[in-house]
Design a protein around this motif. Structure first.
Motif, PDB file in Angstrom:
ATOM      1  N   MET A  53      -0.014  36.902 -34.183  1.00  7.26           N
ATOM      2  CA  MET A  53       0.325  35.886 -35.153  1.00  7.26           C
ATOM      3  C   MET A  53      -1.079  35.585 -36.301  1.00  7.26           C
ATOM      4  N   PRO A  54      -1.077  36.618 -37.505  1.00  8.53           N
ATOM      5  CA  PRO A  54      -2.457  35.812 -37.866  1.00  8.53           C
ATOM      6  C   PRO A  54      -2.909  34.717 -38.639  1.00  8.53           C
ATOM      7  N   GLU A  55      -1.166  33.995 -38.471  1.00  9.58           N
ATOM      8  CA  GLU A  55      -1.583  32.567 -39.846  1.00  9.58           C
ATOM      9  C   GLU A  55      -1.598  32.308 -39.093  1.00  9.58           C
ATOM     10  N   GLN A  82      -5.661  27.598 -36.213  1.00  9.43           N
ATOM     11  CA  GLN A  82      -5.675  27.874 -37.344  1.00  9.43           C
ATOM     12  C   GLN A  82      -5.480  29.477 -38.253  1.00  9.43           C
ATOM     13  N   ALA A  83      -5.316  30.019 -39.011  1.00  6.90           N
ATOM     14  CA  ALA A  83      -5.482  31.327 -39.203  1.00  6.90           C
ATOM     15  C   ALA A  83      -6.957  32.586 -39.290  1.00  6.90           C
ATOM     16  N   GLY A  84      -6.126  33.444 -38.463  1.00  3.76           N
ATOM     17  CA  GLY A  84      -7.444  34.169 -38.055  1.00  3.76           C
ATOM     18  C   GLY A  84      -7.577  34.044 -36.255  1.00  3.76           C
ATOM     19  N   GLY A 125       1.832  28.913 -41.086  1.00  2.00           N
ATOM     20  CA  GLY A 125       0.985  29.270 -43.096  1.00  2.00           C
ATOM     21  C   GLY A 125       0.148  27.978 -43.158  1.00  2.00           C
ATOM     22  N   PRO A 126       0.457  28.105 -44.690  1.00  2.00           N
ATOM     23  CA  PRO A 126      -0.550  26.716 -45.690  1.00  2.00           C
ATOM     24  C   PRO A 126       0.107  25.561 -44.937  1.00  2.00           C
ATOM     25  N   ALA A 127       0.758  25.275 -45.049  1.00  2.00           N
ATOM     26  CA  ALA A 127       1.311  23.809 -44.264  1.00  2.00           C
ATOM     27  C   ALA A 127       1.159  23.947 -42.907  1.00  2.00           C
ATOM     28  N   ALA A 128       0.932  24.856 -41.872  1.00  2.00           N
ATOM     29  CA  ALA A 128      -0.009  24.327 -40.748  1.00  2.00           C
ATOM     30  C   ALA A 128      -1.614  23.783 -40.834  1.00  2.00           C
ATOM     31  N   ALA A 129      -1.898  25.409 -41.587  1.00  2.00           N
ATOM     32  CA  ALA A 129      -3.543  25.021 -41.731  1.00  2.00           C
ATOM     33  C   ALA A 129      -3.893  23.605 -42.683  1.00  2.00           C
ATOM     34  N   ALA A 130      -2.387  23.076 -43.225  1.00  2.00           N
ATOM     35  CA  ALA A 130      -3.598  22.004 -43.916  1.00  2.00           C
ATOM     36  C   ALA A 130      -3.350  21.006 -43.120  1.00  2.00           C
ATOM     37  N   MET A 131      -2.637  21.076 -41.310  1.00  2.00           N
ATOM     38  CA  MET A 131      -1.233  20.043 -40.929  1.00  2.00           C
ATOM     39  C   MET A 131      -3.276  19.487 -39.429  1.00  2.00           C
ATOM     40  N   ILE A 132      -3.322  20.757 -39.393  1.00  2.00           N
ATOM     41  CA  ILE A 132      -4.434  21.042 -37.826  1.00  2.00           C
ATOM     42  C   ILE A 132      -4.858  20.155 -38.092  1.00  2.00           C
TER      43      ILE A 132
END
Length: 247
Positions: A53-55, A82-84, A125-132
Protein backbone atom coordinates in the motif's frame (compact mmCIF):
# COMPACT_ATOMS: atom_id res chain seq x y z
CA UNK A 1 -49.83 11.09 34.03
CA UNK A 2 -51.02 10.12 30.55
CA UNK A 3 -48.07 11.93 28.97
CA UNK A 4 -45.62 10.09 31.25
CA UNK A 5 -47.21 6.77 30.28
CA UNK A 6 -46.73 7.62 26.61
CA UNK A 7 -43.04 8.35 27.19
CA UNK A 8 -42.63 4.99 28.93
CA UNK A 9 -44.32 3.19 26.04
CA UNK A 10 -42.17 4.97 23.48
CA UNK A 11 -39.07 4.12 25.51
CA UNK A 12 -40.02 0.45 25.55
CA UNK A 13 -40.80 0.46 21.83
CA UNK A 14 -37.64 2.19 20.59
CA UNK A 15 -35.13 1.17 23.26
CA UNK A 16 -36.32 -1.75 25.40
CA UNK A 17 -37.67 -4.07 22.69
CA UNK A 18 -34.70 -3.72 20.28
CA UNK A 19 -32.24 -4.40 23.10
CA UNK A 20 -34.20 -7.44 24.24
CA UNK A 21 -34.42 -8.77 20.67
CA UNK A 22 -30.70 -8.22 20.05
CA UNK A 23 -29.88 -9.90 23.36
CA UNK A 24 -31.76 -12.98 22.17
CA UNK A 25 -30.00 -12.96 18.78
CA UNK A 26 -26.58 -12.51 20.41
CA UNK A 27 -27.22 -15.25 22.96
CA UNK A 28 -28.14 -17.72 20.21
CA UNK A 29 -25.27 -16.87 17.83
CA UNK A 30 -22.34 -15.73 19.97
CA UNK A 31 -20.15 -17.47 22.52
CA UNK A 32 -20.50 -15.05 25.41
CA UNK A 33 -18.16 -17.13 27.59
CA UNK A 34 -15.01 -16.15 25.69
CA UNK A 35 -12.57 -14.35 27.95
CA UNK A 36 -9.63 -12.10 27.19
CA UNK A 37 -7.12 -14.96 27.02
CA UNK A 38 -9.30 -17.38 25.07
CA UNK A 39 -10.50 -14.93 22.41
CA UNK A 40 -9.00 -14.61 18.93
CA UNK A 41 -7.15 -11.32 18.38
CA UNK A 42 -5.45 -12.24 15.10
CA UNK A 43 -5.42 -10.27 11.85
CA UNK A 44 -8.41 -10.75 9.58
CA UNK A 45 -6.16 -10.45 6.53
CA UNK A 46 -8.40 -7.76 5.05
CA UNK A 47 -5.78 -5.00 5.12
CA UNK A 48 -2.96 -5.20 2.54
CA UNK A 49 0.57 -5.34 3.87
CA UNK A 50 1.96 -1.84 4.32
CA UNK A 51 4.59 -2.47 1.63
CA UNK A 52 1.78 -3.26 -0.82
CA UNK A 53 0.00 0.00 0.00
CA UNK A 54 2.41 2.73 -1.20
CA UNK A 55 -0.08 5.59 -0.78
CA UNK A 56 -1.28 7.15 2.46
CA UNK A 57 -4.29 5.55 4.11
CA UNK A 58 -6.60 6.34 7.03
CA UNK A 59 -9.25 3.96 8.39
CA UNK A 60 -11.60 3.68 11.35
CA UNK A 61 -12.71 0.21 12.46
CA UNK A 62 -15.36 -0.95 14.94
CA UNK A 63 -16.12 -4.45 16.23
CA UNK A 64 -18.49 -5.89 18.86
CA UNK A 65 -16.96 -6.05 22.33
CA UNK A 66 -16.69 -9.29 24.25
CA UNK A 67 -19.06 -11.14 26.56
CA UNK A 68 -22.49 -9.84 27.44
CA UNK A 69 -21.50 -6.31 26.42
CA UNK A 70 -21.56 -7.40 22.76
CA UNK A 71 -25.34 -7.25 23.06
CA UNK A 72 -25.28 -3.47 22.78
CA UNK A 73 -21.77 -2.09 22.23
CA UNK A 74 -18.81 -1.98 19.86
CA UNK A 75 -15.17 -0.99 20.29
CA UNK A 76 -13.60 1.39 17.74
CA UNK A 77 -10.02 2.26 16.77
CA UNK A 78 -8.08 4.24 14.16
CA UNK A 79 -5.43 2.95 11.73
CA UNK A 80 -3.23 4.99 9.39
CA UNK A 81 0.02 5.13 7.43
CA UNK A 82 1.68 7.87 5.45
CA UNK A 83 2.80 7.28 1.87
CA UNK A 84 5.78 4.94 1.77
CA UNK A 85 5.62 4.10 5.48
CA UNK A 86 6.78 0.51 6.23
CA UNK A 87 4.01 -0.20 8.76
CA UNK A 88 0.54 0.82 9.88
CA UNK A 89 -0.11 2.71 13.11
CA UNK A 90 -3.06 1.64 15.26
CA UNK A 91 -4.43 3.56 18.25
CA UNK A 92 -7.05 2.36 20.74
CA UNK A 93 -8.12 3.34 24.21
CA UNK A 94 -8.42 0.56 26.76
CA UNK A 95 -9.51 0.59 30.37
CA UNK A 96 -6.84 -1.59 31.90
CA UNK A 97 -3.94 -0.46 34.07
CA UNK A 98 -1.66 2.30 32.92
CA UNK A 99 -2.30 5.02 30.38
CA UNK A 100 -5.44 4.26 28.36
CA UNK A 101 -4.12 5.14 24.87
CA UNK A 102 -2.51 2.03 23.35
CA UNK A 103 -0.29 2.08 20.28
CA UNK A 104 -0.02 -1.03 18.08
CA UNK A 105 -1.25 -3.31 20.86
CA UNK A 106 -3.10 -5.45 18.27
CA UNK A 107 -2.91 -6.03 14.48
CA UNK A 108 -4.34 -3.05 12.59
CA UNK A 109 -7.19 -5.15 11.16
CA UNK A 110 -7.32 -7.58 14.08
CA UNK A 111 -10.37 -9.30 15.47
CA UNK A 112 -11.79 -7.96 18.73
CA UNK A 113 -12.76 -10.75 21.12
CA UNK A 114 -12.95 -12.93 18.01
CA UNK A 115 -15.32 -10.55 16.24
CA UNK A 116 -14.51 -9.34 12.72
CA UNK A 117 -14.24 -5.53 12.60
CA UNK A 118 -16.40 -3.37 10.36
CA UNK A 119 -14.77 -0.65 8.29
CA UNK A 120 -16.71 2.53 9.11
CA UNK A 121 -14.46 5.14 7.48
CA UNK A 122 -11.67 5.13 4.92
CA UNK A 123 -9.70 7.57 2.83
CA UNK A 124 -6.50 7.13 0.81
CA UNK A 125 -4.01 9.09 -1.21
CA UNK A 126 -3.39 12.84 -0.84
CA UNK A 127 -6.61 13.34 1.15
CA UNK A 128 -5.44 10.82 3.75
CA UNK A 129 -1.95 12.34 3.79
CA UNK A 130 -3.48 15.72 4.66
CA UNK A 131 -5.67 14.29 7.43
CA UNK A 132 -3.07 12.13 9.20
CA UNK A 133 -1.18 15.04 10.87
CA UNK A 134 -4.52 16.21 12.30
CA UNK A 135 -5.20 12.69 13.60
CA UNK A 136 -1.76 12.55 15.23
CA UNK A 137 -2.26 15.98 16.81
CA UNK A 138 -5.67 14.93 18.16
CA UNK A 139 -4.21 11.76 19.68
CA UNK A 140 -1.44 13.77 21.32
CA UNK A 141 -3.79 16.29 22.92
CA UNK A 142 -6.66 13.97 23.89
CA UNK A 143 -7.74 15.36 27.28
CA UNK A 144 -8.34 11.96 28.93
CA UNK A 145 -5.11 10.14 28.13
CA UNK A 146 -3.75 9.81 31.67
CA UNK A 147 -3.90 6.75 33.90
CA UNK A 148 -7.25 6.58 35.67
CA UNK A 149 -9.07 8.73 33.11
CA UNK A 150 -10.90 5.84 31.45
CA UNK A 151 -14.54 5.36 32.48
CA UNK A 152 -16.40 2.51 30.80
CA UNK A 153 -19.78 4.31 30.99
CA UNK A 154 -20.88 6.91 30.10
CA UNK A 155 -17.29 7.87 29.20
CA UNK A 156 -14.67 8.87 28.46
CA UNK A 157 -13.98 5.41 27.01
CA UNK A 158 -12.56 3.90 23.81
CA UNK A 159 -15.33 5.28 21.60
CA UNK A 160 -15.10 8.72 23.20
CA UNK A 161 -11.47 8.78 22.08
CA UNK A 162 -12.24 7.91 18.45
CA UNK A 163 -15.17 10.34 18.32
CA UNK A 164 -12.81 13.06 19.60
CA UNK A 165 -10.24 12.25 16.91
CA UNK A 166 -12.92 12.30 14.21
CA UNK A 167 -14.20 15.63 15.51
CA UNK A 168 -10.74 17.12 14.85
CA UNK A 169 -10.84 15.80 11.27
CA UNK A 170 -14.35 16.74 10.08
CA UNK A 171 -13.33 16.41 6.43
CA UNK A 172 -13.40 12.64 6.95
CA UNK A 173 -17.21 13.05 6.82
CA UNK A 174 -17.90 9.79 8.66
CA UNK A 175 -19.96 8.75 11.65
CA UNK A 176 -19.34 6.11 14.29
CA UNK A 177 -22.02 3.41 14.61
CA UNK A 178 -24.89 4.23 16.93
CA UNK A 179 -23.71 1.23 19.01
CA UNK A 180 -20.41 2.97 19.81
CA UNK A 181 -21.41 3.63 23.42
CA UNK A 182 -19.49 6.63 24.74
CA UNK A 183 -19.15 8.44 21.43
CA UNK A 184 -21.48 11.19 22.65
CA UNK A 185 -19.63 11.88 25.88
CA UNK A 186 -18.73 15.61 25.93
CA UNK A 187 -14.94 15.46 26.08
CA UNK A 188 -14.53 19.20 26.63
CA UNK A 189 -17.59 19.53 28.87
CA UNK A 190 -19.81 21.44 26.44
CA UNK A 191 -23.46 20.43 26.47
CA UNK A 192 -23.97 21.92 22.99
CA UNK A 193 -21.37 21.33 20.29
CA UNK A 194 -20.88 20.62 16.62
CA UNK A 195 -21.38 17.02 15.57
CA UNK A 196 -18.01 15.40 14.69
CA UNK A 197 -18.70 15.86 10.96
CA UNK A 198 -19.61 19.54 11.55
CA UNK A 199 -22.72 19.02 9.42
CA UNK A 200 -25.03 19.57 12.39
CA UNK A 201 -25.12 19.85 16.17
CA UNK A 202 -25.19 17.55 19.17
CA UNK A 203 -26.53 18.02 22.69
CA UNK A 204 -25.20 15.91 25.55
CA UNK A 205 -26.13 15.83 29.21
CA UNK A 206 -22.86 14.41 30.48
CA UNK A 207 -23.15 11.41 28.17
CA UNK A 208 -26.20 10.10 30.03
CA UNK A 209 -28.68 11.52 27.51
CA UNK A 210 -28.64 13.70 24.45
CA UNK A 211 -29.51 14.19 20.82
CA UNK A 212 -27.79 14.76 17.48
CA UNK A 213 -29.12 16.34 14.31
CA UNK A 214 -26.64 16.32 11.43
CA UNK A 215 -26.49 15.34 7.77
CA UNK A 216 -23.70 12.76 8.27
CA UNK A 217 -24.65 11.46 11.72
CA UNK A 218 -28.40 11.67 11.08
CA UNK A 219 -31.03 12.05 13.79
CA UNK A 220 -30.09 10.32 17.06
CA UNK A 221 -31.70 10.21 20.50
CA UNK A 222 -29.35 8.98 23.21
CA UNK A 223 -30.79 7.55 26.43
CA UNK A 224 -28.23 6.15 28.89
CA UNK A 225 -25.92 5.40 25.96
CA UNK A 226 -28.50 3.53 23.88
CA UNK A 227 -29.25 5.27 20.58
CA UNK A 228 -32.33 5.26 18.36
CA UNK A 229 -32.76 7.40 15.29
CA UNK A 230 -32.65 7.82 11.53
CA UNK A 231 -29.86 7.86 8.96
CA UNK A 232 -30.58 10.74 6.58
CA UNK A 233 -27.68 10.52 4.14
CA UNK A 234 -28.13 6.80 3.44
CA UNK A 235 -31.73 6.16 4.48
CA UNK A 236 -32.04 3.75 7.36
CA UNK A 237 -33.06 3.41 10.97
CA UNK A 238 -30.85 3.13 14.04
CA UNK A 239 -31.85 0.81 16.84
CA UNK A 240 -30.15 0.00 20.16
CA UNK A 241 -28.13 -3.20 19.88
CA UNK A 242 -28.70 -3.64 16.14
CA UNK A 243 -27.21 -0.34 15.04
CA UNK A 244 -28.05 0.91 11.57
CA UNK A 245 -30.53 -1.04 9.45
CA UNK A 246 -30.60 0.22 5.86
CA UNK A 247 -33.88 0.83 4.10
Amino acid sequence: MLRATRFVRLGLLFFGLPLAAHALVTWQNTDLSLGWRSADWSSTGTLPAAAQMPEAMLRVYCAPVGGWRSIFAVHCWVVYKQAGAPAYERYDVMGYSGEPIRHNRFPPDGRWFGNTPELVAETTGPAAAAMIPKVEAAIARYPHGDAGDYVIWPGPNSNTFIAYVMRQVPELQAALPSTAIGKDYPVEGRWLDWAPSRTGVTISLGGYAGATLAWVEGVEINVLGAVAGLDLRQPGIKLPGFGRIGL
